[in-house]
Scaffold this active site. Structure first.
Site, PDB file in Angstrom:
ATOM      1  N   ASP A   1      -7.457  -3.769  12.524  1.00 39.86           N
ATOM      2  CA  ASP A   1      -6.927  -3.659  13.887  1.00 39.86           C
ATOM      3  C   ASP A   1      -7.899  -4.329  14.850  1.00 39.86           C
ATOM      4  O   ASP A   1      -9.104  -4.337  14.613  1.00 39.86           O
ATOM      5  CB  ASP A   1      -6.726  -2.183  14.263  1.00 39.86           C
ATOM      6  CG  ASP A   1      -5.633  -1.529  13.420  1.00 39.86           C
ATOM      7  OD1 ASP A   1      -4.877  -2.254  12.748  1.00 39.86           O
ATOM      8  OD2 ASP A   1      -5.549  -0.283  13.431  1.00 39.86           O
TER       9      ASP A   1
ATOM     10  N   ARG B   1       9.212   5.639   5.810  1.00 44.77           N
ATOM     11  CA  ARG B   1       7.911   6.037   6.365  1.00 44.77           C
ATOM     12  C   ARG B   1       7.907   5.801   7.877  1.00 44.77           C
ATOM     13  O   ARG B   1       8.352   4.759   8.344  1.00 44.77           O
ATOM     14  CB  ARG B   1       6.788   5.200   5.734  1.00 44.77           C
ATOM     15  CG  ARG B   1       5.430   5.428   6.371  1.00 44.77           C
ATOM     16  CD  ARG B   1       4.365   4.526   5.773  1.00 44.77           C
ATOM     17  NE  ARG B   1       3.153   4.535   6.571  1.00 44.77           N
ATOM     18  CZ  ARG B   1       2.229   5.496   6.525  1.00 44.77           C
ATOM     19  NH1 ARG B   1       2.388   6.515   5.699  1.00 44.77           N
ATOM     20  NH2 ARG B   1       1.174   5.444   7.296  1.00 44.77           N
TER      21      ARG B   1
HETATM   22  O1  AKG Z   1       1.911   2.687   9.315  1.00 49.98           O
HETATM   23  C1  AKG Z   1       0.711   2.714   9.118  1.00 49.98           C
HETATM   24  O2  AKG Z   1       0.156   3.659   8.602  1.00 49.98           O
HETATM   25  C2  AKG Z   1      -0.190   1.586   9.486  1.00 49.98           C
HETATM   26  C3  AKG Z   1       0.070   1.058  10.842  1.00 49.98           C
HETATM   27  C4  AKG Z   1      -0.952   0.021  11.172  1.00 49.98           C
HETATM   28  O3  AKG Z   1      -1.848  -0.270  10.439  1.00 49.98           O
HETATM   29  C5  AKG Z   1      -0.862  -0.673  12.450  1.00 49.98           C
HETATM   30  O4  AKG Z   1       0.121  -0.456  13.181  1.00 49.98           O
HETATM   31  O5  AKG Z   1      -1.779  -1.454  12.758  1.00 49.98           O
HETATM   32 FE   FE2 Z   2      -3.341  -1.377  11.443  1.00 50.94          FE
END
Ligand code: AKG
Ligand code: FE2
Length: 182
Positions: free
Chosen positions: A65, A129
């Site tokens: 991120d 999910r």
């Molecule tokens: O859905 C997830 O657990 C990961 C989401 C993720 O890594 C993101 O949105 O950057």
């Molecule tokens: Fe992420």
């Protein structure tokens, strides 16, 4: 949702203060958190539809991120992090627990003492999910650089504005960090 975002902002500020304390940031550098009153935050709702053949479904490609850190709420499995020397490790949901993923900006700020984590989502189960990701970053015009270096420690990264870094990441996803390496 608004209430959740407010709670996450409070939690993120508390976490940031603790992290800076842990890094033994000087008083002057600590003022930095004050200026994070104007932090840039984003709430992202992720939905991964169920696939009858999970082996053919892609969740989310490996990435780090760009935030300082991301607070993640999840109720179903699928998230994996890359652990050095081990490989991909699943991070299963724990009731009433949140996941904190360290992002690139904290990696830079902490001079790699809080390393960013490469993560991905794999859809191994035939189950939809959902996840809620709260991204916590400094304002875009903020210039960040490795803080709290003791004598003799050399900065690993040059000073960079959040906007410049975000631009680099957009152009070259996995080479952004190394491109500002000193
Ligand atoms: O859905 C997830 O657990 C990961 C989401 C993720 O890594 C993101 O949105 O950057
Ligand atoms: Fe992420």
């Amino acid at each position: 949702m608004e209430d959740y975002q407010k709670k996450m902002e409070e939690l993120a500020r508390t976490l940031m203060r603790q992290i800076l304390k842990y890094l033994a940031t000087s008083e002057e550098e600590m003022n930095w958190v004050g200026s994070l009153g104007g932090a840039s935050t984003a709430l992202q709702l992720n939905s991964y539809p169920m696939c009858p053949d999970p082996h053919r479904a892609m969740g989310l490609a490996p990435h780090t991120d760009t935030s300082l850190f991301t607070i993640l709420h999840q109720r179903t499995s699928g998230l994996q992090i890359l652990k050095e020397g081990v490989g991909w490790v699943s991070v299963h949901p724990v009731t009433r627990a949140l996941v904190v993923n360290i992002g690139d900006l904290l990696h830079i700020l902490s001079n790699a003492r809080f390393p960013c984590v490469l993560h991905r989502v794999v859809m191994k189960e035939p189950k939809q999910r959902f996840s809620v990701a709260f991204f916590y970053s400094p304002p875009v015009d903020f210039h960040l650089y490795p803080l709290a270096l003791s004598s003799g420690q050399i900065p690993l990264y040059r000073s960079v504005s959040v906007a410049e870094y975000v631009g680099k990441k957009a152009k070259n996803l996995d080479k952004a960090l190394s491109s500002i390496r000193i």
